[in-house]
Write a protein that holds these residues in place. Structure first.
Motif, mmCIF file in Angstrom:
data_model
loop_
_atom_site.group_PDB
_atom_site.id
_atom_site.type_symbol
_atom_site.label_atom_id
_atom_site.label_comp_id
_atom_site.label_asym_id
_atom_site.label_seq_id
_atom_site.Cartn_x
_atom_site.Cartn_y
_atom_site.Cartn_z
ATOM 1 N N ASP A 282 -2.240 3.035 4.705
ATOM 2 C CA ASP A 282 -2.855 4.248 4.190
ATOM 3 C C ASP A 282 -3.838 4.774 5.204
ATOM 4 O O ASP A 282 -4.497 4.035 5.909
ATOM 5 C CB ASP A 282 -3.581 3.949 2.902
ATOM 6 C CG ASP A 282 -4.724 3.022 3.155
ATOM 7 O OD1 ASP A 282 -4.523 2.058 3.936
ATOM 8 O OD2 ASP A 282 -5.817 3.243 2.621
ATOM 9 N N GLN B 69 0.819 -1.193 0.000
ATOM 10 C CA GLN B 69 0.000 0.000 0.000
ATOM 11 C C GLN B 69 0.860 1.253 0.000
ATOM 12 O O GLN B 69 0.619 2.193 -0.749
ATOM 13 C CB GLN B 69 -0.907 0.008 1.224
ATOM 14 C CG GLN B 69 -1.804 -1.189 1.249
ATOM 15 C CD GLN B 69 -2.758 -1.158 2.420
ATOM 16 O OE1 GLN B 69 -2.677 -0.267 3.261
ATOM 17 N NE2 GLN B 69 -3.637 -2.117 2.450
ATOM 18 N N ASP C 281 0.267 3.725 -2.925
ATOM 19 C CA ASP C 281 -0.674 4.768 -2.596
ATOM 20 C C ASP C 281 -0.030 6.101 -2.271
ATOM 21 O O ASP C 281 1.077 6.187 -1.777
ATOM 22 C CB ASP C 281 -1.484 4.332 -1.381
ATOM 23 C CG ASP C 281 -2.843 3.902 -1.812
ATOM 24 O OD1 ASP C 281 -3.046 3.836 -3.033
ATOM 25 O OD2 ASP C 281 -3.672 3.625 -0.941
ATOM 26 N N LYS D 91 -12.847 3.779 -2.780
ATOM 27 C CA LYS D 91 -12.448 2.978 -1.622
ATOM 28 C C LYS D 91 -12.937 3.622 -0.341
ATOM 29 O O LYS D 91 -13.502 2.962 0.547
ATOM 30 C CB LYS D 91 -10.922 2.855 -1.604
ATOM 31 C CG LYS D 91 -10.400 2.072 -0.416
ATOM 32 C CD LYS D 91 -8.883 2.042 -0.376
ATOM 33 C CE LYS D 91 -8.325 3.310 0.240
ATOM 34 N NZ LYS D 91 -6.882 3.254 0.506
ATOM 35 N N LYS D 92 -12.772 4.937 -0.258
ATOM 36 C CA LYS D 92 -13.141 5.653 0.952
ATOM 37 C C LYS D 92 -14.646 5.546 1.203
ATOM 38 O O LYS D 92 -15.087 5.269 2.322
ATOM 39 C CB LYS D 92 -12.736 7.131 0.816
ATOM 40 C CG LYS D 92 -12.988 7.946 2.065
ATOM 41 C CD LYS D 92 -12.558 9.384 1.883
ATOM 42 C CE LYS D 92 -13.509 10.118 0.929
ATOM 43 N NZ LYS D 92 -13.077 11.515 0.660
ATOM 44 N N GLU E 166 -7.029 -0.941 -2.644
ATOM 45 C CA GLU E 166 -8.409 -0.822 -3.121
ATOM 46 C C GLU E 166 -9.055 -2.194 -3.241
ATOM 47 O O GLU E 166 -10.204 -2.423 -2.866
ATOM 48 C CB GLU E 166 -8.432 -0.081 -4.462
ATOM 49 C CG GLU E 166 -8.113 1.393 -4.262
ATOM 50 C CD GLU E 166 -7.802 2.130 -5.562
ATOM 51 O OE1 GLU E 166 -8.127 1.594 -6.649
ATOM 52 O OE2 GLU E 166 -7.229 3.229 -5.486
ATOM 53 N N LYS F 32 -4.545 -1.696 -7.615
ATOM 54 C CA LYS F 32 -3.957 -1.233 -6.362
ATOM 55 C C LYS F 32 -4.404 -2.171 -5.245
ATOM 56 O O LYS F 32 -5.597 -2.367 -5.024
ATOM 57 C CB LYS F 32 -4.403 0.201 -6.061
ATOM 58 C CG LYS F 32 -3.794 1.172 -7.039
ATOM 59 C CD LYS F 32 -4.133 2.586 -6.672
ATOM 60 C CE LYS F 32 -3.517 3.509 -7.728
ATOM 61 N NZ LYS F 32 -4.044 4.869 -7.598
ATOM 62 N N MET G 9 -7.340 7.091 5.650
ATOM 63 C CA MET G 9 -8.393 7.726 4.872
ATOM 64 C C MET G 9 -8.964 8.812 5.751
ATOM 65 O O MET G 9 -9.745 8.561 6.644
ATOM 66 C CB MET G 9 -9.451 6.692 4.482
ATOM 67 C CG MET G 9 -8.988 5.771 3.367
ATOM 68 S SD MET G 9 -10.163 4.457 3.049
ATOM 69 C CE MET G 9 -9.745 3.299 4.293
ATOM 70 N N TYR H 36 -9.305 5.968 -5.110
ATOM 71 C CA TYR H 36 -9.196 6.304 -3.702
ATOM 72 C C TYR H 36 -10.561 6.696 -3.128
ATOM 73 O O TYR H 36 -10.970 6.229 -2.064
ATOM 74 C CB TYR H 36 -8.181 7.430 -3.503
ATOM 75 C CG TYR H 36 -8.206 7.999 -2.097
ATOM 76 C CD1 TYR H 36 -7.615 7.307 -1.045
ATOM 77 C CD2 TYR H 36 -8.879 9.190 -1.825
ATOM 78 C CE1 TYR H 36 -7.682 7.780 0.240
ATOM 79 C CE2 TYR H 36 -8.944 9.686 -0.538
ATOM 80 C CZ TYR H 36 -8.348 8.982 0.496
ATOM 81 O OH TYR H 36 -8.412 9.466 1.769
#
Lengths: 167, 962
Positions: free
Chosen positions: B8, A141, A145, B56-57, B90, B87, B10, B53
């Motif tokens: 990550d 990630q 990302d 996903k969020k 995701e 990704k 969010m 993104y």
């Protein structure tokens, strides 16, 4: 194992994992009744109880109850240690885990659980191996990302729960 | 700061979660959620394509909302889209959403399966694992159809990464559980079994769950796993605590794997191969030894892991149930845990001991812990532990400790938690009956149960005590006395009133001699409870009252007064009103003879399995009453109806005409045909000619009120006697009344009277079905030479309606000379078109014609010597088949018809009897001596009769009775 529930002392469900097919309605009913039953028990009581046609194994860590439903021939003590190993994994990953970590990073809690238990059975009991798998995924990630940092956690610090002594 | 920012973050999600947490009320939370849902919906619907993104969020937010307990009905498509993202993060969120939220939307499943297929063939182990996790989490049939054949290949392929193998094994297990028909192991079987040998402990740990499940279903195909499991276990058990590195948990090597190995072995019997078995026994011994070693760590995790293995090993030892040494060691180990400071261990030890109690090797060892277990029942603070203690007491109970255990359970009941009272009551009732040596103890126990926990005493329990009292005449007087005393309490439970009403109605006469419990006192006592009782209990009491009128004519006026008062005769409840009206009428118009017949004592109930046991089993699930095997449930169900409804109200059975169905009417109520006045008359006339010297009466005939005599009678020959006919016959050697025969359709009750060389037998046919029998005929015949020895004739007035026949069949016997065979009773009828044809032996045995002869010791020995020819004596030595209790033996010998002579035999343990058999032609004198040997559980029976054939026949008959 039939399912695992994590809920707070106030009875708020923090994580649910079902290994048997049930309708949403049944899941809600079971959750409601079981949370009530477990919360009504006193601290020094035994960690096992017969409930419906299952055995319930539960343990409280700080403000969170970890509760597993197992079948009749399953081993209660080893289930208790499954719970403990999961807590250790969360603790190692988050660094002194607390309820808020699980609330704000519930998806991580699920990923860790999936690496440890699959279909209700232990998949990998080595702490190192589970964490390695999670870290590898995190690495993937980070590389792909865009980095987004959470806002400062300072504001929450007063809320941090106390970690249980033996963690 | 905590390390929440790993991977990550969010931000939007975190803000949303904080908002929700800051909501002061449920309403505010719902408002915030609805706002968010509207926002997400508009984003998903908007024309602007969302980047990965954002998608996903939003999917993650939806998931959070769902986990809060709200319904989510959109977003599935976006989640599926995420699956095909390249990704990882995701993809991972997409899979999580699917795992938690997917419903059987077939369109969606196809898309999901496509994405999974792509990931499985990607050769990227991380992606493969994600896909396998998803299959394992959803486990739907559609997924099984798509992947059940693919996954075994992945599992055993040589180039599959270990982590993928682990996921594949458990994924397959989940699919096997949902769709066993789709998972074909076939060619893969042996390679899967050999995963037990894999170098990677994680792979073994995952694979063994799959192997265990498959072994349970196909033990033969997987039986090679036994030796592999034993050697793996042996290597783990003997390894030092550091050998297994990260698989060692708090100094315990591979506890999860050890438990699973021991679990797998429980799918199989003990290994046949001596070497394998030796190795396994060694492992089990090592595990037991380790339990005695000082702990390597003070942490509870250490002892839990160690004991988890120990308990699993004990389960295996119990499963094998063949190693007495290990069983006793296991029992001793559990005994130590019974006093452990950890509640969990005490709980498990009690639970595990329950199974040990049922093994013949360890039953005695378990019993030595009785005091500890009783103490646990009294002092444990946790109800679930007390429950285990109660279970264990139940399991360890046997004849030697029944009184103690029942007493403890009774005293515990007074303070027991409401949640377990009903079960405790059932257990006490079962133990009291099962181990009752004297039935007065049984009666005391059940009455105590009602007193202590009346609300929890179900119908089965009090029906049962009544059945037992009715069937055992030795306890009837005691029961009447005890129940009378119990009713003196100012507040007694309604169940006590029911039992009291029933028993006093039947046996109140047995205590009426005492002025303190004179008939009127009894009646007033019962009636003082009447007004506080529910309708069914009042109905029962009314029946008891009418029985009182029969038992005690002096109470007639008082009771009629009660029945006549408005609150009875004009009661708004139709059942109570009907009973009051009918009983009043019956008591005023019927003669004493008729009353005596109609309100006669209840006939014995058929000996059957306790229905309480069935109830307990239903409550606890199978296995809970392992000690006593139960018959199939169907029969139990039938029994509950049969006995249950007969239980509470026999008087109504004898008198009420069930013309108006009412809510509390008895199922076994009499056919409506017989008017109250008429039926008794016919019975009465039958009674009159019982002992008339009439010769063989009319030939057998079938009389019935449905006029089907005109239809063709069954022409088939009578069936040969049932195989159990002799056995049934033996039941009646020492008694005259009871149930002769019973099957699903029919019950035959019997009542007989004998005087000199004459006998009269009434047969009661009960139709147990809900339909009428057609062409019901009965025939009595004397086969072979019996014809010349016994005159048997029948006067049938049978019935084919539902329920019991009010008019019994009468059979007369006149014994001409001694005989050894029994007359045959043939019954034919049509049920559902099929002809039922059965033949029984009528229990007319030579001893029925005994006249007791009292004589002194001197006379007895003189006659004994006179009958000294070898053929006049018959002797038999045999093993005791029934209780050797003195009272029981005496009752049987008296039932035989002879006089039981005291002070004749110098050895007071022995029994001596004398009697004369009356036949038309001659009298046969008989002397009997029965010598019990309690230690050897044997008897010696000697008979001397003036006729040698009688000696032999009596000897044969009697040897079956003791």
């Amino acid at each position: 194992m039939q399912f695992m529930l994590l809920f707070s002392r106030q009875g708020k469900l923090r994580l649910q994992k079902w290994y048997v097919p049930l309708s949403d309605k049944e899941k809600k009913k079971i959750t409601r009744e079981l949370v009530q039953t477990v919360l009504a028990r006193k601290p020094k009581m035994c960690s096992f109880l017969e409930w419906r046609d299952m055995k319930i194994v539960y343990k409280r860590y700080a403000s969170l109850y970890f509760c597993c439903a197992i079948e009749n021939q399953d081993n209660e003590l080893i289930t208790l240690e499954i719970i403990h190993r999961y807590v250790e994994l969360l603790d190692k990953y988050f660094g002194s885990v607390c309820e808020l970590d699980i609330i704000f990073n519930f998806e991580k809690a699920y990923f860790i659980l999936d690496e440890f238990l699959l279909g209700g059975e232990a998949q990998e009991t080595s702490k190192k191996n589970v964490l390695k798998a999670i870290e590898q995924a995190d690495l993937l990630q980070e590389n792909i990302d865009f980095q987004m940092r959470l806002f400062a956690g300072a504001a929450w610090s007063s809320l941090w729960c106390q970690r249980e002594a033996d963690l | 700061m905590p390390a929440v920012s790993k991977g990550d973050g969010m931000r939007g999600l975190a803000v949303f979660i904080s908002d929700i947490r800051n909501c002061k009320s449920k309403e505010a939370e719902i408002k915030r959620i609805n706002k968010e849902l509207a926002n997400i919906r508009s984003k998903f619907k908007g024309d602007k394509a969302l980047d990965g993104y954002s998608k996903k969020k939003y999917v993650c937010k939806l998931l959070f909302i769902f986990l809060l307990g709200h319904d989510i009905d959109f977003g599935h498509m976006e989640a599926v889209n995420l699956l095909s993202s390249n990704k990882y993060t995701e993809k991972q969120i997409g899979y999580l959403f699917i795992s938690v939220l997917v419903n059987s939307n077939s369109e969606l499943i196809r898309l999901i399966n496509n994405a999974i297929k792509n990931d499985l063939s990607s050769r990227n182990p991380t992606f493969m694992c994600l896909a396998l996790h998803c299959i394992a989490n959803v486990g739907s049939r559609e997924m099984a159809e798509a992947f059940a054949s693919e996954i075994p290949r992945i599992l055993v392929a040589g180039d599959t990464m270990d982590s993928v193998k682990q996921s594949a094994a458990l994924c397959l297990l989940r699919l096997y559980k949902t769709s066993p028909d789709l998972v074909m192991m076939g060619e893969w079987t042996s390679r899967v079994v050999h995963l037990l040998n894999d170098q990677h402990m994680g792979v073994v740990t995952a694979a063994i769950s799959l192997i265990t499940c498959l072994s349970q279903k196909n033990p033969d195909e997987f039986k090679t796993c036994v030796s592999l499991a034993v050697s793996r276990l042996s290597r783990i058990v003997s390894s030092a605590s550091t050998d297994l590195q990260d698989y060692t948990y708090y100094f315990v090597p591979a506890p999860w794997l050890s438990c699973k190995l021991l679990r797998l072995l429980q799918c199989y019997p003990p290994p046949e191969d001596g070497a394998v078995k030796g190795r396994l026994v060694e492992c089990l011994e090592t595990i037991l030894n380790k339990a005695q070693e000082p702990p390597k760590s003070k942490k509870v995790q250490h002892s839990n892991a160690k004991n988890a293995i120990l308990f699993e090993a004990i389960s295996l030892i119990i499963h094998y149930d063949s190693e007495p040494n290990l069983l006793v060691r296991a029992c001793n180990q559990l005994g130590q845990f019974l006093q452990h400071r950890e509640t969990n261990l005490r709980y498990l030890a009690l639970e595990s001991m329950c199974t040990l109690a049922s093994s013949e090797f360890s039953h005695e060892a378990v019993k030595t812990h009785i005091e500890t277990v009783i103490n646990a029942l009294k002092t444990e603070r946790d109800v679930s532990v007390r429950q285990r203690a109660a279970d264990l007491l139940y399991a360890m109970c046997d004849r030697s400790n029944a009184k103690q255990i029942v007493a403890e359970m009774l005293s515990y009941l007074e303070t027991a938690d409401y949640s377990i009272r009903e079960e405790m009551v059932l257990k006490v009732a079962i133990l009291a009956e099962k181990y009752a040596v004297d039935y007065s103890w049984y009666v005391d126990t059940i009455l105590n149960l009602i007193r202590i926990a009346g609300d929890y005493v179900s119908e089965e329990v009090w029906y049962r005590v009544i059945q037992i009292v009715i069937n055992r005449d030795d306890v009837q007087g005691y029961a009447a006395k005890t129940v009378f005393e119990a009713l003196q309490a100012p507040a007694c439970h309604e169940n006590m009133v029911k039992v009291g009403g029933y028993i006093l109605g039947e046996f109140g006469n047995l205590i009426a001699g005492d002025p303190r419990s004179s008939p009127l006192v009894q009646f007033n006592l019962l009636h003082s409870k009447f007004h506080l009782c529910s309708v069914p209990t009042r109905a029962l009491l009314l029946s008891a009252y009418i029985k009182f009128i029969n038992l005690f004519p002096e109470t007639k006026a008082t009771i009629q007064e009660v029945l006549r008062c408005d609150s009875q005769i004009r009661n708004s409840d139709v059942e109570l009103q009907q009973r009051a009206v009918e009983y009043l009428k019956l008591s005023s118009i019927a003669s004493t003879d008729v009353l005596a017949t109609v309100l006669e004592e209840m006939p014995p109930f058929p000996e059957r399995e306790s229905s309480i046991l069935a109830k307990l089993k239903k409550k606890k699930g199978p296995g809970a009453v392992s000690v006593t095997e139960l018959e199939d449930n169907k029969r139990e169900g039938g029994e509950l109806n049969g006995e249950g409804d007969r239980g509470p109200d026999p008087a109504a059975m004898a008198s009420s005409n069930a013309s108006t169905p009412s809510p509390s009417a008895d199922l076994l109520g009499i056919r409506s045909a017989a008017p109250v006045g008429a039926a008794p008359t016919s019975v009465g006339s039958l009674l009159v000619d019982v002992f008339s010297e009439a010769g063989p009466a009319a030939p057998s005939a079938a009389v019935n009120d449905d006029g089907f005599l005109s239809s063709a009678s069954p022409s088939e020959d009578p069936a040969p006697p049932l195989s159990e006919a002799d056995e049934l016959l033996n039941k009646f050697v020492c008694k005259n009344n009871g149930v002769l025969f019973e099957n699903q359709l029919l019950q035959i009750g019997i009542k007989s009277e004998y005087r000199q060389n004459l006998g009269r037998m009434y047969l009661f046919y009960g139709n147990k079905t809900s339909v009428q029998f057609a062409s019901f005929t009965t025939t009595v015949s004397c086969p072979g030479e019996l014809q010349s020895q016994l005159n048997a004739s029948d006067q049938t007035s049978g019935t084919t309606g539902r329920g019991w026949s009010p008019d019994p069949t009468g059979t007369q016997h006149r014994v001409l000379t001694d005989f050894s065979d029994a007359p045959l009773l043939n019954i034919k009828f049509r049920y559902g078109g099929a002809l039922q044809n059965l033949t029984l032996k009528l229990p007319v045995t030579i001893n029925k014609f005994f006249q007791p002869t009292e004589m002194t010791s001197h006379d007895f020995f003189q006659r004994w010597k006179q009958l000294s020819q070898p053929q006049q004596e018959a002797q038999k030595i045999f093993k005791a088949n029934h209780s050797m209790d003195t009272e029981v033996l005496k009752a049987k010998l008296l039932g035989l018809g002879t006089a039981l002579l005291d002070d004749v035999d110098p050895n007071s343990e022995n029994y001596v009897c004398a009697g004369v058999i009356q036949t038309k032609g001659q009298q046969v004198g008989c002397l009997l001596r029965l010598e019990p040997n309690g230690q050897a559980q044997m008897y010696r029976l000697t008979l001397r009769c003036s006729k040698d054939s009688v000696s032999r026949r009596l000897c044969e008959l009697l040897a079956e009775q003791f």
